[in-house]
Design a protein around this motif. Sequence first.
Motif, PDB file in Angstrom:
ATOM      1  N   ASN A  81       0.851  -1.187   0.000  1.00 39.86           N
ATOM      2  CA  ASN A  81       0.000   0.000   0.000  1.00 39.86           C
ATOM      3  C   ASN A  81       0.894   1.247   0.000  1.00 39.86           C
ATOM      4  OD1 ASN A  81      -3.142  -0.482   0.465  1.00 39.86           O
ATOM      5  ND2 ASN A  81      -2.020  -2.148   1.447  1.00 39.86           N
ATOM      6  N   ASP A  82       1.549   1.477  -1.137  1.00 34.92           N
ATOM      7  CA  ASP A  82       2.454   2.605  -1.307  1.00 34.92           C
ATOM      8  C   ASP A  82       1.717   3.781  -1.946  1.00 34.92           C
ATOM      9  OD1 ASP A  82       4.612   1.188  -0.262  1.00 34.92           O
ATOM     10  OD2 ASP A  82       5.355   0.579  -2.241  1.00 34.92           O
ATOM     11  N   ARG A  83       2.324   4.964  -1.873  1.00 33.35           N
ATOM     12  CA  ARG A  83       1.730   6.154  -2.483  1.00 33.35           C
ATOM     13  C   ARG A  83       1.346   5.874  -3.933  1.00 33.35           C
ATOM     14  NH1 ARG A  83       0.912  11.590  -2.953  1.00 33.35           N
ATOM     15  NH2 ARG A  83       1.748  12.602  -4.816  1.00 33.35           N
ATOM     16  N   THR A  85      -0.958   3.813  -5.053  1.00 31.96           N
ATOM     17  CA  THR A  85      -1.586   2.521  -5.346  1.00 31.96           C
ATOM     18  C   THR A  85      -3.083   2.586  -5.074  1.00 31.96           C
ATOM     19  OG1 THR A  85      -1.058   1.665  -3.143  1.00 31.96           O
ATOM     20  CG2 THR A  85       0.477   1.110  -4.941  1.00 31.96           C
ATOM     21  N   ASN A 104      -3.932   5.387  -2.095  1.00 34.24           N
ATOM     22  CA  ASN A 104      -3.021   5.698  -0.992  1.00 34.24           C
ATOM     23  C   ASN A 104      -2.282   7.004  -1.294  1.00 34.24           C
ATOM     24  OD1 ASN A 104      -2.965   3.421   1.062  1.00 34.24           O
ATOM     25  ND2 ASN A 104      -2.750   2.258  -0.836  1.00 34.24           N
ATOM     26  N   GLU A 106       0.094   8.179   0.814  1.00 31.60           N
ATOM     27  CA  GLU A 106       1.433   7.979   1.381  1.00 31.60           C
ATOM     28  C   GLU A 106       1.725   6.480   1.340  1.00 31.60           C
ATOM     29  OE1 GLU A 106       3.163  10.589   2.300  1.00 31.60           O
ATOM     30  OE2 GLU A 106       1.519  12.042   2.251  1.00 31.60           O
ATOM     31  N   ASP A 107       2.929   6.095   1.725  1.00 30.61           N
ATOM     32  CA  ASP A 107       3.239   4.681   1.900  1.00 30.61           C
ATOM     33  C   ASP A 107       2.584   4.244   3.212  1.00 30.61           C
ATOM     34  OD1 ASP A 107       4.741   4.979  -0.386  1.00 30.61           O
ATOM     35  OD2 ASP A 107       6.678   4.751   0.606  1.00 30.61           O
ATOM     36  N   GLN A 109       2.216   1.389   5.049  1.00 26.22           N
ATOM     37  CA  GLN A 109       2.673   0.016   5.285  1.00 26.22           C
ATOM     38  C   GLN A 109       1.788  -0.736   6.274  1.00 26.22           C
ATOM     39  OE1 GLN A 109       5.114  -1.065   3.173  1.00 26.22           O
ATOM     40  NE2 GLN A 109       4.891   1.012   2.383  1.00 26.22           N
ATOM     41  N   LYS A 127      -2.211   0.813  -9.673  1.00 22.70           N
ATOM     42  CA  LYS A 127      -1.356   1.964  -9.357  1.00 22.70           C
ATOM     43  C   LYS A 127      -1.634   3.082 -10.357  1.00 22.70           C
ATOM     44  CE  LYS A 127       3.453   3.302  -8.507  1.00 22.70           C
ATOM     45  NZ  LYS A 127       3.202   3.957  -7.236  1.00 22.70           N
TER      46      LYS A 127
END
Length: 165
Positions: A81-83, A85, A104, A106-107, A109, A127
């Motif tokens: 779940n990174d920026r 995605t 998302n 931000e990241d 995690q 993404k």
Amino acid sequence: MNPTIVIATSMGTMKAELFEDKAPITVKNFLAYVDEQFFDGTIFHRVIPGFMIQGGGFQPGMKQKPTKPPIKNESGNRLANDRGTLAMARTNVADSATAQFFVNLEDNQFLNKSQAQDKVGYCVFGKITDGMDTVDKIKAVPTGSKGGHGDVPLQDVTIQSIRRA
């Protein structure tokens, strides 16, 4: 080759690659909604800067749309779940995702299966490949409470359409 979609919103356009190879059930479900034009006229109903923007289930006025049955959570696909995605929203029930999705900011995690408190996590299935400037515009809108929900944009941010590219 993975499918690509175009998300047209009232604040701009985004393109995204969907990871059919890593989240086949989720992508099949999402594209079924896309092909039915289910998302047309829905809103981004939850905007939390530093976290995510969520949409795909409500019409203006916070009217929830009826959905298909929920799908199996594919959060074990090891996609983070990174920026930027796309991931499926769900309730506290692991296999409860239907149409709502989030981007998302931000990241995040802590949403990954490996780090999730509930040991389940949230399934990443795509993404943003173009249009993060639109995502960043949406994250900046003023929010408040509406219809018993918090973090709702005070002015509707509409998903005009989502189509296969």
